[in-house]
Write an enzyme that holds these catalytic residues in place. Sequence first.
Site, PDB file in Angstrom:
ATOM      1  N   ASP A 278      -5.250   9.272   6.123  1.00  0.00           N
ATOM      2  CA  ASP A 278      -6.696   9.123   6.013  1.00  0.00           C
ATOM      3  C   ASP A 278      -7.163   9.308   4.566  1.00  0.00           C
ATOM      4  O   ASP A 278      -6.714  10.237   3.876  1.00  0.00           O
ATOM      5  CB  ASP A 278      -7.346  10.193   6.910  1.00  0.00           C
ATOM      6  CG  ASP A 278      -8.849  10.138   6.891  1.00  0.00           C
ATOM      7  OD1 ASP A 278      -9.390   9.125   7.359  1.00  0.00           O
ATOM      8  OD2 ASP A 278      -9.481  11.083   6.401  1.00  0.00           O
TER       9      ASP A 278
ATOM     10  N   GLU B  41      -4.966   4.183   4.700  1.00  0.00           N
ATOM     11  CA  GLU B  41      -6.377   3.935   4.967  1.00  0.00           C
ATOM     12  C   GLU B  41      -7.083   3.944   3.616  1.00  0.00           C
ATOM     13  O   GLU B  41      -7.673   4.924   3.197  1.00  0.00           O
ATOM     14  CB  GLU B  41      -6.974   5.007   5.895  1.00  0.00           C
ATOM     15  CG  GLU B  41      -8.310   4.584   6.473  1.00  0.00           C
ATOM     16  CD  GLU B  41      -9.534   5.311   5.906  1.00  0.00           C
ATOM     17  OE1 GLU B  41     -10.641   4.796   6.056  1.00  0.00           O
ATOM     18  OE2 GLU B  41      -9.374   6.381   5.306  1.00  0.00           O
TER      19      GLU B  41
END
Length: 639
Positions: free
Chosen positions: A275, A317
């Site tokens: 992330d 990401e």
Amino acid sequence: MNQASLHRLLSQKGKDSKELFDLRLATNLTLIQKQFFSLYPEERHEKNFKKLLQLLPKLYLERPEALRNQDLQRLKSGNWYQSEKLVGMQLYVEHFNKDLKGLQEKIPYFKKLGVNFLHLMPITTRPKGESDGGYAVNSYLEVDKKYGSKKDLLELTSALRKNGIYLMLDFVVNHTSNEFSWAKKAIKGDKKYQNYYYTYEDFTIPAEFEKTLPEVFPETSPGNFTYIPEMEKWVMTVFNSYQWDLNYTNPEVFLEMLANLVKLTDLGVDVVRFDALAFLWKKIGTISQNLPEAHNLISLFRMCLQVVAPGSILLAEAIVAPTNIVKYFGEGEKRGNECEVAYNASLMALLWNSIATKKTQLLYKSLMHVPPKPKDCTWINYIRCHDDIGLGYENHLIQELGWNSEMHRKFLLDYYCQRLDWSPAKGILFMYNPKTGDGRITGSAASLLGLEKAIATKNDDLIKESVNKIIMLHGITLAFEGIPLIYAGDEIGTLNDYSFQNDASKKGDSRWVNRPRQDWETISKLEKEDSPQSAIFRTLQKLIKIRKENTVFADHNNLEIYHTGNDHILSLERTHDDKRLLVICNFDENPQVIDSSWIKKLGYFSNGEPMDLVSAEKIALNSALLEVMPYQMLWLMKS
Ligand code: GLC
């Protein structure tokens, strides 16, 4: 050849599992050492490097045996994540079917649609109230009670494995919540843990950072630092004020996070979603995104994980500019040695641009502009996810089209966020920053593509048009190179969910409008009713089946883009051995024609009329022109 390919070669030798671990370590050691000491200078950090060398075999020995065996099988069998057979779905467990047990019950639904790769949104413990949908983590491995227990998770992962379904979970690598055990100790004054974050006595250094740091959530969390009175210190909080950025200049943080990462894969996670990884390294005087040190750090994580758990891979990401995204596959000696998979955020944003403008030139220009990805890496292709849509286009490419980039962005925000009467879209303006004029868009795929407005106005033509748009965009992600990822609910054209406006912990964040509950009632009627929802579901089900049956869709860097001479059309080809498939899409509301001579030259008509797999009809050419209907997508198979 990247490191994974070397490991594959070595794994053929018939050695035992521990010997192969030693070989992998030996193979990666030079790179590991290099990245480690590039971040943590040798003179001071010999001791920490020794700790790393002790940690790796320990983590390996703790890895469950079934997963160690799976690692070896995967090494031998090639890049499973590039297969045409893979089709993904992203979902919130609590919005899908209550909890982990409920999710497990729905395995037949995934099979029915053809989904065999799941991304579950964060399921670990988080603060009560606001938690950025779980992206403020109170722990990396503890399952939040509302989802069930660790046992439920282990049962689910084993059931998924038995059913051939791959699992992706998040690793929130950039920050923890302010309630994470390290943050709590830091607040109590523990210096060791204050050093796990970027903490400052006064605002002198933060002020230097602020000169160049952009704001991620300017409306709800302006600035990048938060004052913590109990600690009498400022802490860096690039995202929300309750999300504290981890200080990776401290090698202890890296070592602890590596152990957390490996333990996450030990739960049976096949793909780890890294992330917000573009933010991993901070430096005064920069925007602190995509820094070379961040790439070294990611590669270091990758090289270590590969030694311990080679069957698990990383997804980047990185929602950044197109030319920066591909860098997360690794460049130079890191090529193919960072993340195996990355979100194709550029394709996603460009598709939305093409819908609003009804034109494909920017899409073409941008796709041609991005350097080719390494052959062992692949994309996740998607049209919507739980986040907003950012307008991540290269300004100079917009300008090359003769458009003013600022005005163009404003047009897109107006088009999607209900500021133009004639626009069919029903989106919401997200995080508008009056200082910069930047803004992003929230809303579900179906609402952004006109279905909500069409249903509300009972306009059958618009309903049909919207369904065609929805199918075309999904069809492109299914035909593109990489893993298609459907956002749960989109397979039945779910509209915006406005209920977040009544929830104090959500109402400041309109991304919740596109995080709906799975509508099982509609799903139960799909077979009985002839509705827009059933049309979308059935067509996607069919396209998924076609994708899985045709090896042209596997990613071998086998995608060619063709200019057709018509600015409303997108055309691309997938090939494998002697198989060829040509995708042609019309982004305009009117029928469009293209010169067919180049299609003939590619040989599509050499053995008679080609079949369009989408309509299951042969395509006849009555003139030199091929007509494509509004929002039609053709998948022409060369016979
Ligand atoms: C990622 C997530 C997003 C979250 C952010 C901070 O971008 O997709 O939902 O807000 O990271 O963790």
